[in-house]
Design an enzyme around this catalytic site. Structure first.
Site, PDB file in Angstrom:
ATOM      1  N   GLY A 130      34.388  -9.730  16.812  1.00 57.10           N
ATOM      2  CA  GLY A 130      34.974  -9.906  15.523  1.00 57.10           C
ATOM      3  C   GLY A 130      34.798  -8.524  14.759  1.00 57.10           C
ATOM      4  O   GLY A 130      35.107  -8.324  13.674  1.00 57.10           O
ATOM      5  N   THR A 134      40.087  -5.728  19.046  1.00 58.61           N
ATOM      6  CA  THR A 134      41.735  -5.754  19.254  1.00 58.61           C
ATOM      7  C   THR A 134      42.477  -5.170  18.391  1.00 58.61           C
ATOM      8  O   THR A 134      43.474  -4.777  18.642  1.00 58.61           O
ATOM      9  CB  THR A 134      41.673  -7.271  19.559  1.00 58.61           C
ATOM     10  OG1 THR A 134      40.554  -7.771  20.272  1.00 58.61           O
ATOM     11  CG2 THR A 134      43.224  -7.772  20.001  1.00 58.61           C
ATOM     12  N   ASN A 179      34.936 -15.095  15.409  1.00 57.89           N
ATOM     13  CA  ASN A 179      36.014 -14.386  15.290  1.00 57.89           C
ATOM     14  C   ASN A 179      37.405 -15.435  15.435  1.00 57.89           C
ATOM     15  O   ASN A 179      37.185 -16.226  16.467  1.00 57.89           O
ATOM     16  CB  ASN A 179      36.292 -13.343  16.322  1.00 57.89           C
ATOM     17  CG  ASN A 179      37.442 -12.479  15.984  1.00 57.89           C
ATOM     18  OD1 ASN A 179      38.204 -12.673  15.426  1.00 57.89           O
ATOM     19  ND2 ASN A 179      37.831 -11.457  16.986  1.00 57.89           N
ATOM     20  N   SER A 182      39.423 -14.433  18.737  1.00 64.87           N
ATOM     21  CA  SER A 182      38.433 -13.516  19.635  1.00 64.87           C
ATOM     22  C   SER A 182      39.097 -13.516  21.042  1.00 64.87           C
ATOM     23  O   SER A 182      39.614 -14.588  21.606  1.00 64.87           O
ATOM     24  CB  SER A 182      37.200 -14.529  19.814  1.00 64.87           C
ATOM     25  OG  SER A 182      36.388 -13.588  20.368  1.00 64.87           O
ATOM     26  N   GLY A 406      33.900  -8.669  22.896  1.00 62.24           N
ATOM     27  CA  GLY A 406      32.435  -8.169  22.315  1.00 62.24           C
ATOM     28  C   GLY A 406      31.365  -8.856  22.604  1.00 62.24           C
ATOM     29  O   GLY A 406      31.318 -10.013  22.746  1.00 62.24           O
ATOM     30  N   GLU A 408      28.210 -11.269  22.032  1.00 61.01           N
ATOM     31  CA  GLU A 408      28.175 -12.375  21.277  1.00 61.01           C
ATOM     32  C   GLU A 408      26.948 -13.220  21.537  1.00 61.01           C
ATOM     33  O   GLU A 408      26.537 -13.222  22.546  1.00 61.01           O
ATOM     34  CB  GLU A 408      29.453 -13.276  21.120  1.00 61.01           C
ATOM     35  CG  GLU A 408      29.749 -13.758  22.703  1.00 61.01           C
ATOM     36  CD  GLU A 408      31.115 -14.516  23.057  1.00 61.01           C
ATOM     37  OE1 GLU A 408      31.926 -14.073  21.791  1.00 61.01           O
ATOM     38  OE2 GLU A 408      31.474 -14.890  23.893  1.00 61.01           O
TER      39      GLU A 408
HETATM   40  N1  LIG Z   1      41.608  -2.680  10.743  1.00 60.98           N
HETATM   41  C1  LIG Z   1      41.693  -4.032  10.280  1.00 60.98           C
HETATM   42  N2  LIG Z   1      42.200  -4.264   9.258  1.00 60.98           N
HETATM   43  C2  LIG Z   1      42.473  -5.693   8.774  1.00 60.98           C
HETATM   44  N3  LIG Z   1      41.732  -6.533   9.426  1.00 60.98           N
HETATM   45  C3  LIG Z   1      41.024  -6.555  10.385  1.00 60.98           C
HETATM   46  C4  LIG Z   1      40.983  -5.064  11.065  1.00 60.98           C
HETATM   47  N4  LIG Z   1      40.150  -5.031  12.183  1.00 60.98           N
HETATM   48  C5  LIG Z   1      39.748  -6.321  12.282  1.00 60.98           C
HETATM   49  N5  LIG Z   1      40.483  -7.147  11.045  1.00 60.98           N
HETATM   50  C6  LIG Z   1      40.140  -8.612  11.024  1.00 60.98           C
HETATM   51  O1  LIG Z   1      38.949  -8.771  11.665  1.00 60.98           O
HETATM   52  C7  LIG Z   1      39.413  -9.953  13.022  1.00 60.98           C
HETATM   53  C8  LIG Z   1      38.684  -9.612  14.114  1.00 60.98           C
HETATM   54  O2  LIG Z   1      39.245  -8.480  14.626  1.00 60.98           O
HETATM   55  P1  LIG Z   1      39.311  -8.531  16.382  1.00 60.98           P
HETATM   56  O3  LIG Z   1      39.981  -9.668  16.663  1.00 60.98           O
HETATM   57  O4  LIG Z   1      40.006  -7.157  16.257  1.00 60.98           O
HETATM   58  O5  LIG Z   1      37.782  -8.251  16.862  1.00 60.98           O
HETATM   59  P2  LIG Z   1      37.452  -8.194  18.286  1.00 60.98           P
HETATM   60  O6  LIG Z   1      36.476  -7.077  18.101  1.00 60.98           O
HETATM   61  O7  LIG Z   1      38.411  -8.013  19.006  1.00 60.98           O
HETATM   62  O8  LIG Z   1      36.382  -9.546  18.468  1.00 60.98           O
HETATM   63  P3  LIG Z   1      36.418 -10.019  19.975  1.00 60.98           P
HETATM   64  O9  LIG Z   1      35.342  -9.317  20.646  1.00 60.98           O
HETATM   65  O10 LIG Z   1      36.062 -11.424  19.289  1.00 60.98           O
HETATM   66  O11 LIG Z   1      37.640 -10.220  20.545  1.00 60.98           O
HETATM   67  C9  LIG Z   1      41.090  -9.995  13.106  1.00 60.98           C
HETATM   68  O12 LIG Z   1      41.553 -11.040  13.303  1.00 60.98           O
HETATM   69  C10 LIG Z   1      41.276  -9.475  11.723  1.00 60.98           C
HETATM   70  O13 LIG Z   1      41.452 -10.495  10.520  1.00 60.98           O
HETATM   71 MG   LIG Z   2      39.277  -8.906  20.543  1.00 65.66          MG
END
Ligand SMILES: Nc1ncnc2c1ncn2[C@@H]1O[C@H](COP(=O)(O)OP(=O)(O)OP(=O)(O)O)[C@@H](O)[C@H]1O
Ligand SMILES: [Mg+2]
Length: 1046
Positions: A130, A134, A179, A182, A406, A408
């Protein structure tokens, strides 16, 4: 150093300074909200100062901050307007530190380094679930999609690269408690670039999908997005074909988490995006049909319920879901039914089917559902890879994007969390190795003075998990492979045996009483780099074994669904030989990933989650402080501050930047280290900016390097321009030489031709001249071949000259061009002919009047020519009919004499016979007589009959003496007259009187009769002037000047 190079290097230096000044200037301007680079933090060892800066910026929506070249990103949990096209353009081709920190700046920097240094890179995006990994990877991909050079072909690749994301997310992402989107699989994506920077292909590696989610979700979590997308978004016809209802609540596999609907997710529109993406990635209708058939069949599988027969075994009677699964997978219902309720046992070459209990059947069903989904996911990744494959085999450079699940921690953590956290542990180890450890080792190796920075090395935890024989993975595998009674709890006991006393491992049994309270009996706890995680061993063995009964696999092989056929190939090793356990496979793939990453240049994005509530604007200090700690950001900053941002082997550094110094360009004779020293001195590096290691130069601040790089960019262009100019000059010179040679050749040929023509002309001239001379010499000989031409020439020449010099009048007839000897005769004839012709022409031109006049003149000539001195003067004076017109003769006279017909009248001066006084009179000749008239009076009438003679002198006077017969006494005597028209008047008189003989030309004196019997004399003499006077002797003296000859 030549004057020129001095000038160039000076101007370069000036520009370098300019760039430096600009950079520094904008740095301060950008730093108004906190610091954009933690390296500039005064209190850089203070965690609070670090946090303050992060918080300050976060609250101003400045989510990005650098630690040198590492990018720290804090999830804003809201849409920020910093990812538009304008932003992309702004960050394209700009140095990292020239603009506020941004993920685009990092992406652009990696991209340009890759292009200029022609090497491979990867961007490691890490952070807990989260934190925004991604999202960051998507932003990077979008940036490349926009910033890379594009062609129609490249656009195709670009679209597929970008659109592979929603597809993989649909199948591999799910809502978790941490998330809403996720990643439940690890993803490493290589983007391949050609040497111009065009994205030409890609390749994706996926890591361990959390497939247990297909059959089970914790409360508050969901299955993979694709299931919900299909049920919510799939059109009616598709759902009918799949036998699905548009209601997630109908499906066991979708209701366990009790949150099928999530406000942040729009399954309907996501379905559209996925469908569109699939068609861009070139999925055929068939592919999609089979793919959705599988998704549908999984949902139906989940709904299959087993009945218990009387013996307690599972049965399936006419189950509609079974029929749907059978239809969608293309497997006969009976066969499928048997495989779900029985297990095949092979004993002594005999096949037997043993029936399942209901629990067992449910387990087998779920195992099948997981296997189908997992294998389909891998098929999907391969299928996407086929569409991204770059067919061109020429060398490419790549940028790898690593976006993995990530770290968790849940309330209950299972095998999946263990794998995920182990993966994060490995990546942390890689990060430490590449940044902190290797960096410090390198300083030591290079002999750079260095105050070691202590850091937490997570090797101890990695070893705890993966060490052979002793590690958790080894122990798990041992238990899985051990025949007989192994259970999750025996596995736990084994762990306790082996890891007793390990500082990062604790179980209920091993824990001190206080800790024991926080642990269940089936728990073990690991002290990960990112914190404590308590894992529940339940399911570890089973999940690690991941067994699928052999007869189920066999049945799947019969499937009519092409994807299932592909996923269960006949070549799959059969179950007699045990496949590797899940965790060992995973470990192997992580080793592979580490190798991939180690061969590339790293860049890092460290993502931080500001709060646990997915809320915008909330910055949870405790949570963030924890992440800052375990992400090793403080250590990283300390190493950065104390260390050097950049290092390079002397050879490579010199090779790249040597054009910047005239002494090192183009060749440096000494050692590379000396060359580098000379170069950086020239560039004006301060002593504190760099250190010289054993084999490398270390540059402390990135700005120094960027300034050098900027100078190099400028210099490169200048060099290119110079080389271009030189080359153009060389080409032009070559062209000029060629033209010159050609011109010389043409000139030579032309000169040769001219010379030959000249020689021929001269030879001809010599011949002609010789012949001419010979002709000249023999001109008087007989005509022969020697002189024929010469004579012809002479003839022609004479005739031509003659033509131009012919006499103009008859009078000039003797003025005839002297002929050459051979033309004498001809000339004479010609002259004669010509004169005759002239005469004829002249004569033809004469009028009758003129003839009469000439005849008169002829008469004059016979009378006076050669006799009277002034006669020649009269020749040219034409005669006229009369000198006095009748109007000027007094009417009285006219009346008196008209009847005699006046023939000619002329004014005269009459000299008195006595005294010789001159008097003006008119002399009129009529038919019969001559009259001397004064006004109206006829003074004297002389009949022609009585005219004895007429005397004139031989001199040039104009005196006429008319001698009259003096028989008649009344006659007055002879007339002494002076007449200007003497010759005219006398000629007229002789013609009118018809007496030519009467004219006498006398010399000396003339006697005349004053009156009958009385004589007078006139003496004619030549003198100085014309005078008439009475001489002393009584004679009339007429003195006339001698006529000059004409
Ligand atoms: N730069 C950003 N601008 C706006 N919202 C963001 C941004 N980065 C993350 N988010 C918000 O946070 C949420 C989680 O981000 P993301 O899916 O990239 O996390 P992650 O690090 O990939 O988590 P995981 O390890 O669970 O995959 C996104 O769905 C989005 O709503
Ligand atoms: Mg991710």
């Amino acid at each position: 150093m030549t004057h020129n190079t001095l000038e160039v290097s000076e101007s370069l230096e000036e520009r370098c300074n300019q760039i430096l000044r600009n950079m520094e200037g904008s740095l301060t301007a950008r730093d108004r909200v906190g610091l954009q680079d933690f390296v500039l933090l005064d209190n850089y060892t203070s965690e609070s100062a670090f946090l303050d800066n992060l918080r300050k910026r976060f609250h101003e929506n400045l989510i990005y901050t650098y630690i040198g070249t590492l990018l720290v990103s804090v999830n804003p949990y809201k849409e920020l307007d910093i990812y538009n096209k304008t932003n992309m353009d702004t960050y394209m081709g700009v140095n990292l530190f020239e603009l506020p920190p941004h993920i685009y700046a990092l992406a652009d920097n990696v991209f340009r380094t890759m292009l200029s240094e022609v090497n491979n890179h990867f961007i490691l995006i890490s952070g807990e679930s989260g934190a925004g990994k991604t999202e960051a990877s998507k932003k990077i991909l979008q940036f490349y999609a926009v910033s890379c050079p594009s062609t129609r072909l490249l656009n195709n690749v670009r679209d597929r690269l970008v659109l592979s994301n929603p597809v993989l997310e649909a199948f591999g992402n799910a809502k978790t408690l941490k998330n809403d989107n996720s990643s439940r699989f690890g993803k490493y994506m290589d983007i391949q670039f050609d040497h111009q920077g065009g994205a030409v292909g890609g390749h994706i590696l996926s890591y361990l999908l959390e497939k247990s989610r297909v059959v089970h979700q914790n409360h508050g979590e969901r299955n993979f997005h694709i299931f919900y997308q299909l049920v919510e978004g799939g059109d009616e016809e598709l759902l009918r074909w799949l036998g699905l209802e548009r209601n997630c609540q109908h499906y066991n596999y979708l209701v366990q988490g009790d949150c099928a609907k999530v406000s942040s997710i729009n399954d309907k529109s996501d379905w559209k995006t996925v469908k569109n993406a699939l068609s861009v990635i070139e999925f055929s209708e068939n592919d999609m049909e089979h793919l959705f058939g599988i998704i549908g069949s999984v949902l139906h599988l989940g709904n299959i319920k087993f009945d218990k027969d009387i013996r307690g075994y599972a049965t399936l009677n006419n189950n509609p879901d079974l029929h749907w699964v059978s239809k969608l997978l293309g497997i006969p219902t009976q066969v499928l039914q048997k495989s779900l309720t029985h297990r095949k046992i092979e004993a002594k070459a005999e096949e037997m089917f043993s029936p399942f209990t209901v629990d067992h059947a449910v387990y087998a069903r779920d195992a099948l559902a997981k296997a189908i989904y997992d294998r389909t996911f891998n098929w999907l990744v391969n299928r996407i890879n086929e569409s991204l494959a770059n067919k061109d085999s020429s060398r490419k450079t790549v940028i790898g994007l690593l976006d993995i699940y990530g770290f968790e921690v849940f309330n209950v953590n299972r095998f999946e969390q263990f794998c995920i956290n182990y993966c994060n542990e490995k990546l942390q180890q890689l990060f430490i190795q590449l940044t902190l450890k290797s960096e410090q080792e390198e300083y030591e190796l290079e002999g750079i003075e260095w105050e070691p920075v202590p850091f937490f090395n997570n090797k101890i935890i990695c070893d705890l998990v993966e060490e052979k024989h002793r590690g958790i993975i080894s122990t798990l595998d041992e238990e899985c492979l051990r025949p007989g009674g192994a259970t999750d709890l025996t596995f736990l006991e084994k762990l306790e045996e082996k890891l007793n006393g390990h500082p990062h491992f604790v179980t209920h049994k091993l824990a001190d009483p206080k800790t024991r309270k926080t642990l269940e009996r089936e728990d073990f706890r690991l002290l990960h780099y990112a914190g404590e995680v308590t894992y529940c061993v339940t399911g570890f063995l089973d999940k690690n074994n991941d067994l699928l009964y052999r007869n189920v696999k066999e049945v799947m092989r019969q499937s009519q669904n092409a994807i299932i056929q592909h996923c269960f190939p006949i070549t799959e090793p059969d179950s007699k030989k045990r496949p590797e356990t899940v965790v060992t496979q995973f470990k192997g793939s992580l080793v592979g990933l580490t190798e991939i990453l180690m061969s590339k240049e790293p860049s890092y994005v460290r993502c931080i989650k500001p709060n646990d509530g997915k809320q915008p604007g909330r910055f949870d200090d405790v949570l963030v402080r924890h992440q800052v700690k375990y992400l090793g950001l403080m250590e990283h900053l300390r190493v950065r501050r104390a260390g050097f941002a950049y290092r390079r082997r002397y050879e490579l550094f010199l090779q790249r930047y040597k054009p910047l110094c005239p002494d090192t360009w183009p060749h440096w004779k000494g050692t590379a280290a000396d060359g580098v020293l000379c170069l950086i001195k020239h560039l004006g590096y301060e002593a504190n900016d760099y250190k010289m290691g054993r084999t490398k130069i270390f540059i402390r601040h990135p700005k120094t390097l960027f300034a050098t790089e900027d100078a190099f960019e400028i210099c490169k262009h200048e060099l290119a321009t110079r080389i271009q100019a030189k080359y153009k000059g060389y080409r032009a010179h070559g062209e000029f030489q060629k033209q010159k040679e050609a011109a010389t050749k043409i000139e030579n040929c032309w000169r040769g031709l001219k010379a030959r023509q000249e020689r021929e002309k001269r030879q001809w001239a010599v011949k002609v001249i010789k012949k001419f001379i010979k002709g000249f010499m023999t001109r008087n000989d007989e005509v022969s071949s020697d002189n024929r031409e010469y004579l012809a020439y002479v003839r022609q020449n004479y005739l031509t000259r003659l033509k131009e010099n012919l006499p103009k009048t008859v009078l000039e007839r003797n003025n005839w061009l002297t002929p050459p000897p051979i033309m004498k005769e001809a000339s004479k004839l010609l002259q004669k002919m010509y004169i005759r012709y002239m005469v004829q022409k002249y004569v033809r031109g004469i009028t009758p009047q003129r003839t009469a006049q000439i005849q008169m003149k002829l008469l004059t000539s016979t009378m006076f020519k050669g006799k009277k001195e002034n006669y020649p003067f009269s020749v040219c004076r034409p005669f006229v009919d009369t000198r006095i017109s009748e109007e000027d003769i007094n009417i009285k006279v006219l009346q008196m004499i008209r009847h005699e017909r006046i023939k000619y009248s002329v004014p005269v001066v009459k000299y008195d016979r006595n005294g010789f006084r001159p008097r003006l009179r008119q002399l009129i000749f009529t038919q019969t007589a001559a009259y001397l008239v004064e006004e109206g009076k006829i003074k004297q009438r002389v009949e022609y009959n009585s005219l004895k003679s007429v005397s004139v002198s031989n001199l040039s006077d104009n005196f006429i003496i008319l001698h009259v017969t003096c028989e008649d006494i009344k006659q007055k005597g002879d007339l002494v007259l002076q007449c200007d028209y003497l010759f005219e008047a006398l000629t007229k008189l002789t013609v009118i009187a018809n007496n030519q003989t009467c004219i006498k030309v006398v010399q000396g004196s003339v006697r005349f009769d004053i009156q009958p019997g009385r004589e007078g004399f006139i003496d004619f003499v030549s003198g100085q002037e014309c005078m008439v006077y009475r001489a002393k002797n009584g004679h009339l003296m007429v003195e006339s000047t001698r006529a000059k000859s004409r």
